[in-house]
Design an enzyme around this catalytic site. Structure first.
Site, PDB file in Angstrom:
ATOM      1  N   LYS A  28       6.114  12.050  -1.827  1.00  0.00           N
ATOM      2  CA  LYS A  28       6.356  10.903  -0.933  1.00  0.00           C
ATOM      3  C   LYS A  28       7.853  10.642  -0.838  1.00  0.00           C
ATOM      4  O   LYS A  28       8.530  10.513  -1.858  1.00  0.00           O
ATOM      5  CB  LYS A  28       5.631   9.666  -1.462  1.00  0.00           C
ATOM      6  CG  LYS A  28       5.697   8.471  -0.524  1.00  0.00           C
ATOM      7  CD  LYS A  28       4.846   7.329  -1.055  1.00  0.00           C
ATOM      8  CE  LYS A  28       5.649   6.058  -1.094  1.00  0.00           C
ATOM      9  NZ  LYS A  28       4.889   4.924  -1.643  1.00  0.00           N
ATOM     10  N   HIS A  75      15.006   3.813   3.009  1.00  0.00           N
ATOM     11  CA  HIS A  75      14.973   2.407   2.590  1.00  0.00           C
ATOM     12  C   HIS A  75      15.847   1.661   3.599  1.00  0.00           C
ATOM     13  O   HIS A  75      17.040   1.932   3.698  1.00  0.00           O
ATOM     14  CB  HIS A  75      15.539   2.310   1.171  1.00  0.00           C
ATOM     15  CG  HIS A  75      15.648   0.923   0.610  1.00  0.00           C
ATOM     16  ND1 HIS A  75      14.612   0.006   0.655  1.00  0.00           N
ATOM     17  CD2 HIS A  75      16.673   0.290  -0.044  1.00  0.00           C
ATOM     18  CE1 HIS A  75      15.000  -1.108   0.063  1.00  0.00           C
ATOM     19  NE2 HIS A  75      16.237  -0.972  -0.357  1.00  0.00           N
ATOM     20  N   CYS A  91       4.528   0.562   6.831  1.00  0.00           N
ATOM     21  CA  CYS A  91       4.508  -0.533   5.862  1.00  0.00           C
ATOM     22  C   CYS A  91       5.594  -1.533   6.295  1.00  0.00           C
ATOM     23  O   CYS A  91       6.390  -1.227   7.177  1.00  0.00           O
ATOM     24  CB  CYS A  91       4.794   0.055   4.491  1.00  0.00           C
ATOM     25  SG  CYS A  91       4.530  -1.054   3.110  1.00  0.00           S
ATOM     26  N   LYS A 135       7.688  -4.287  -7.925  1.00  0.00           N
ATOM     27  CA  LYS A 135       7.868  -4.124  -9.377  1.00  0.00           C
ATOM     28  C   LYS A 135       7.883  -5.454 -10.101  1.00  0.00           C
ATOM     29  O   LYS A 135       7.565  -5.545 -11.269  1.00  0.00           O
ATOM     30  CB  LYS A 135       9.157  -3.329  -9.662  1.00  0.00           C
ATOM     31  CG  LYS A 135      10.414  -4.018  -9.173  1.00  0.00           C
ATOM     32  CD  LYS A 135      11.675  -3.218  -9.370  1.00  0.00           C
ATOM     33  CE  LYS A 135      11.922  -2.171  -8.318  1.00  0.00           C
ATOM     34  NZ  LYS A 135      12.018  -2.663  -6.911  1.00  0.00           N
ATOM     35  N   HIS A 159       0.840  -1.199   0.000  1.00  0.00           N
ATOM     36  CA  HIS A 159       0.000   0.000   0.000  1.00  0.00           C
ATOM     37  C   HIS A 159       0.881   1.258   0.000  1.00  0.00           C
ATOM     38  O   HIS A 159       2.096   1.177   0.159  1.00  0.00           O
ATOM     39  CB  HIS A 159      -0.915   0.007   1.229  1.00  0.00           C
ATOM     40  CG  HIS A 159      -0.154  -0.062   2.523  1.00  0.00           C
ATOM     41  ND1 HIS A 159       0.362  -1.237   3.009  1.00  0.00           N
ATOM     42  CD2 HIS A 159       0.186   0.897   3.427  1.00  0.00           C
ATOM     43  CE1 HIS A 159       0.987  -1.007   4.157  1.00  0.00           C
ATOM     44  NE2 HIS A 159       0.903   0.293   4.430  1.00  0.00           N
ATOM     45  N   THR A 171       2.306   4.536  -4.301  1.00  0.00           N
ATOM     46  CA  THR A 171       3.328   4.470  -5.352  1.00  0.00           C
ATOM     47  C   THR A 171       4.392   3.425  -5.037  1.00  0.00           C
ATOM     48  O   THR A 171       4.705   3.172  -3.871  1.00  0.00           O
ATOM     49  CB  THR A 171       4.036   5.843  -5.509  1.00  0.00           C
ATOM     50  OG1 THR A 171       4.432   6.298  -4.223  1.00  0.00           O
ATOM     51  CG2 THR A 171       3.149   6.873  -6.171  1.00  0.00           C
ATOM     52  N   ARG A 172       4.947   2.837  -6.079  1.00  0.00           N
ATOM     53  CA  ARG A 172       6.113   1.956  -5.975  1.00  0.00           C
ATOM     54  C   ARG A 172       7.047   2.279  -7.143  1.00  0.00           C
ATOM     55  O   ARG A 172       6.593   2.548  -8.250  1.00  0.00           O
ATOM     56  CB  ARG A 172       5.711   0.476  -6.085  1.00  0.00           C
ATOM     57  CG  ARG A 172       5.018  -0.089  -4.857  1.00  0.00           C
ATOM     58  CD  ARG A 172       5.973  -0.200  -3.689  1.00  0.00           C
ATOM     59  NE  ARG A 172       5.380  -0.823  -2.513  1.00  0.00           N
ATOM     60  CZ  ARG A 172       4.697  -0.184  -1.558  1.00  0.00           C
ATOM     61  NH1 ARG A 172       4.476   1.105  -1.645  1.00  0.00           N
ATOM     62  NH2 ARG A 172       4.226  -0.842  -0.511  1.00  0.00           N
TER      63      ARG A 172
HETATM   64  C1  FAD Z   1       7.455   1.233   2.548  1.00  0.00           C
HETATM   65  C2  FAD Z   1       7.667   0.282   1.423  1.00  0.00           C
HETATM   66  C3  FAD Z   1       8.142   0.751   0.217  1.00  0.00           C
HETATM   67  C4  FAD Z   1       8.405  -0.114  -0.836  1.00  0.00           C
HETATM   68  N1  FAD Z   1       8.836   0.379  -2.027  1.00  0.00           N
HETATM   69  C5  FAD Z   1       8.991  -0.448  -3.078  1.00  0.00           C
HETATM   70  C6  FAD Z   1       9.275   0.071  -4.358  1.00  0.00           C
HETATM   71  O1  FAD Z   1       9.379   1.293  -4.538  1.00  0.00           O
HETATM   72  N2  FAD Z   1       9.417  -0.790  -5.380  1.00  0.00           N
HETATM   73  C7  FAD Z   1       9.280  -2.144  -5.225  1.00  0.00           C
HETATM   74  O2  FAD Z   1       9.422  -2.877  -6.197  1.00  0.00           O
HETATM   75  N3  FAD Z   1       8.989  -2.669  -4.011  1.00  0.00           N
HETATM   76  C8  FAD Z   1       8.822  -1.855  -2.948  1.00  0.00           C
HETATM   77  N4  FAD Z   1       8.488  -2.345  -1.719  1.00  0.00           N
HETATM   78  C9  FAD Z   1       8.402  -3.788  -1.549  1.00  0.00           C
HETATM   79  C10 FAD Z   1       7.116  -4.350  -2.071  1.00  0.00           C
HETATM   80  O3  FAD Z   1       6.072  -3.451  -1.861  1.00  0.00           O
HETATM   81  C11 FAD Z   1       6.892  -5.686  -1.420  1.00  0.00           C
HETATM   82  O4  FAD Z   1       8.008  -6.535  -1.683  1.00  0.00           O
HETATM   83  C12 FAD Z   1       5.658  -6.355  -1.957  1.00  0.00           C
HETATM   84  O5  FAD Z   1       4.566  -5.477  -1.987  1.00  0.00           O
HETATM   85  C13 FAD Z   1       5.350  -7.560  -1.094  1.00  0.00           C
HETATM   86  O6  FAD Z   1       4.216  -8.200  -1.585  1.00  0.00           O
HETATM   87  P1  FAD Z   1       3.716  -9.520  -0.890  1.00  0.00           P
HETATM   88  O7  FAD Z   1       2.657 -10.074  -1.760  1.00  0.00           O
HETATM   89  O8  FAD Z   1       4.870 -10.364  -0.530  1.00  0.00           O
HETATM   90  O9  FAD Z   1       3.125  -9.023   0.521  1.00  0.00           O
HETATM   91  P2  FAD Z   1       1.706  -8.339   0.854  1.00  0.00           P
HETATM   92  O10 FAD Z   1       1.321  -7.390  -0.196  1.00  0.00           O
HETATM   93  O11 FAD Z   1       1.765  -7.862   2.254  1.00  0.00           O
HETATM   94  O12 FAD Z   1       0.711  -9.534   0.711  1.00  0.00           O
HETATM   95  C14 FAD Z   1       0.643 -10.585   1.637  1.00  0.00           C
HETATM   96  C15 FAD Z   1      -0.816 -10.905   1.772  1.00  0.00           C
HETATM   97  O13 FAD Z   1      -0.947 -12.115   2.491  1.00  0.00           O
HETATM   98  C16 FAD Z   1      -2.105 -11.988   3.295  1.00  0.00           C
HETATM   99  N5  FAD Z   1      -1.993 -12.972   4.377  1.00  0.00           N
HETATM  100  C17 FAD Z   1      -1.051 -13.019   5.319  1.00  0.00           C
HETATM  101  N6  FAD Z   1      -1.242 -14.083   6.126  1.00  0.00           N
HETATM  102  C18 FAD Z   1      -2.340 -14.713   5.667  1.00  0.00           C
HETATM  103  C19 FAD Z   1      -3.048 -15.868   6.084  1.00  0.00           C
HETATM  104  N7  FAD Z   1      -2.651 -16.581   7.132  1.00  0.00           N
HETATM  105  N8  FAD Z   1      -4.144 -16.217   5.395  1.00  0.00           N
HETATM  106  C20 FAD Z   1      -4.551 -15.490   4.319  1.00  0.00           C
HETATM  107  N9  FAD Z   1      -3.922 -14.387   3.893  1.00  0.00           N
HETATM  108  C21 FAD Z   1      -2.826 -14.000   4.557  1.00  0.00           C
HETATM  109  C22 FAD Z   1      -2.051 -10.560   3.787  1.00  0.00           C
HETATM  110  O14 FAD Z   1      -3.308 -10.113   4.236  1.00  0.00           O
HETATM  111  C23 FAD Z   1      -1.565  -9.831   2.555  1.00  0.00           C
HETATM  112  O15 FAD Z   1      -2.630  -9.339   1.774  1.00  0.00           O
HETATM  113  C24 FAD Z   1       8.192  -1.498  -0.662  1.00  0.00           C
HETATM  114  C25 FAD Z   1       7.678  -1.987   0.546  1.00  0.00           C
HETATM  115  C26 FAD Z   1       7.401  -1.098   1.569  1.00  0.00           C
HETATM  116  C27 FAD Z   1       6.863  -1.625   2.863  1.00  0.00           C
END
Ligand code: FAD
Length: 367
Positions: free
Chosen positions: A258, A262, A306, A339, A32, A35-36
């Site tokens: 924003k 990092h 985040c 990304k 969330h 932007t990314r």
């Molecule tokens: C501040 C910040 C800035 C960032 N900036 C960048 C950027 O500029 N560029 C970039 O490429 N990346 C960036 N990242 C990294 C990137 O956003 C993350 O690597 C990526 O969004 C992770 O996605 P995910 O699917 O692993 O996790 P999430 O999006 O958190 O998804 C995990 C999902 O699993 C669900 N879940 C968890 N446990 C369970 C369960 N037991 N049962 C069912 N559902 C469950 C959660 O509800 C959640 O929806 C940033 C991250 C942050 C925090």
């Protein structure tokens, strides 16, 4: 990662049922905050470049099929002193892959982008292809497209645990997977765990230590001419400064400028996570803003927490479970995964279908 995998698998005709503990897009995990960054001259290693190139294609394709704008190209600058990991890593990736890039001096950066004020001695790697993704819109588009292709999506239904049967009686747990939620038990041929910061709770007993790192995003009002932060005049920018500190910022897409650090955040757990933001944290980032982007030193509009889920070496974890061959892990992404989401979705789909992965995944194995 889960939304991307659900979309890719469902469009290949695989029966998909997806679970989320909340209703995405939500603000409790890692995807969330408006932007990314997407960038091609990848300082974290040249091995990521072919993957991000494929991700660019897939984001554009998702824009076409969903009719939604998701990616805005702004160009990108990686700024630091010569020899820094950020500058040399970006330059190295650009050279290895023959990417379009140029080296800019501090004066050239400021002349071209007046809102950025690098210190003398700093240099920047300019790459024209970088840009900004809208993460909430990306997740919505992936989920809607998955649903249209038959995926069943169960939201606000946390998975409590899972277990595998023993398909051929040899004790290696390669039978169907049962997934348990508070409501039901579901059976599937394969399970993809993409639970972000909660991954550890669904992978009990595995040794890889995951470090949940609290990160705060801040939005500031420009103190001067707001137009100069528009996406056509301000690129995405990453900075390495004072040795190993990292800072980054975006153009203003309407919500303010924003900016954030990092890494450097506190290590936490999902039970102890502090969601409130202290004034001292705003002031700490403001000090970097004053140094490197002083025109953004206006009123602090918002700050949001985040999560990074870091592997010990900062690379992704995309692999089959070491002991359960029908279970795949497709996050954590160590704070730089967004990304890559569509390409990780594609990799997961290839693995689920038993195809050979089309990228070098050796850095991302279970380790
Ligand atoms: C501040 C910040 C800035 C960032 N900036 C960048 C950027 O500029 N560029 C970039 O490429 N990346 C960036 N990242 C990294 C990137 O956003 C993350 O690597 C990526 O969004 C992770 O996605 P995910 O699917 O692993 O996790 P999430 O999006 O958190 O998804 C995990 C999902 O699993 C669900 N879940 C968890 N446990 C369970 C369960 N037991 N049962 C069912 N559902 C469950 C959660 O509800 C959640 O929806 C940033 C991250 C942050 C925090």
């Amino acid at each position: 990662m889960g939304s991307a995998a659900a979309f890719e698998l469902s469009r290949r005709g695989v029966d998909v049922i997806g679970f989320d503990r909340f209703a995405p897009p939500h603000t409790f995990g890692s995807s969330h905050g408006d932007t990314r960054i997407i960038r091609e001259a990848y300082f974290e290693g040249p091995v990521y470049v072919p993957m991000v190139q494929r991700a660019f294609e897939l984001w554009r394709e998702l824009e076409r099929v969903s009719g939604t704008a998701l990616l805005e190209q702004t160009g990108g600058l990686m700024i630091g002193v010569p020899g820094s990991e950020l500058v040399e890593g970006a330059r190295h990736s650009a050279q290895v892959h023959g990417l379009q890039y140029s080296m800019l001096s501090a004066g050239e950066i400021h002349a071209r982008f007046p809102v950025l004020t690098p210190e003398s001695g700093m240099v920047g790697v300019w790459e024209p292809r970088a840009g900004v993704l809208s993460p909430e819109a990306c997740v919505v588009a992936q989920l809607e497209q998955a649903r249209r292709r038959g995926a069943i999506l169960r939201f606000d239904e946390p998975v409590s645990h899972w277990q595998t049967g023993d398909g051929d009686g040899d004790g290696d747990g390669d039978g169907d997977v049962s997934v348990f939620t508070g409501l039901n038990r579901y059976r599937a041929k394969q399970l993809v765990i993409s639970a972000g910061a909660w991954a550890g709770s669904l992978l009990p007993g595995l040794r890889m230590p995951l470090r949940i790192e609290r990160q705060v995003l801040h939005w500031f009002e420009p103190s001067g001419d707001a137009q100069s932060f528009g996406p056509t005049r301000c690129p995405i920018h990453l900075w390495q400064f004072d040795g190993d500190r990292f800072f980054y910022g975006f153009p203003d897409k309407g919500a303010g400028v924003k900016l954030a650090f990092h890494h450097g955040g506190e290590t936490t757990t999902m039970d102890e996570l502090r969601r409130d933001v202290a004034m001292a944290e705003v002031e700490e980032v403001r000090a970097a803003v004053r140094r490197f982007v002083p025109a953004a030193d206006g009123r602090a509009r918002a700050s949001v927490v985040c999560l990074y889920t870091n592997t010990p070496d900062g690379h992704f974890w995309i692999d089959r479970h070491p002991e359960r061959s029908n279970v795949l892990v497709a996050s954590p992404c160590s704070g730089h995964g967004f990304k890559f989401a569509p390409v990780i979705g594609e990799i997961v789909a290839d693995l689920v279908e038993g195809r050979k992965a089309r990228f070098d995944l050796s850095l991302f194995r279970w380790r």
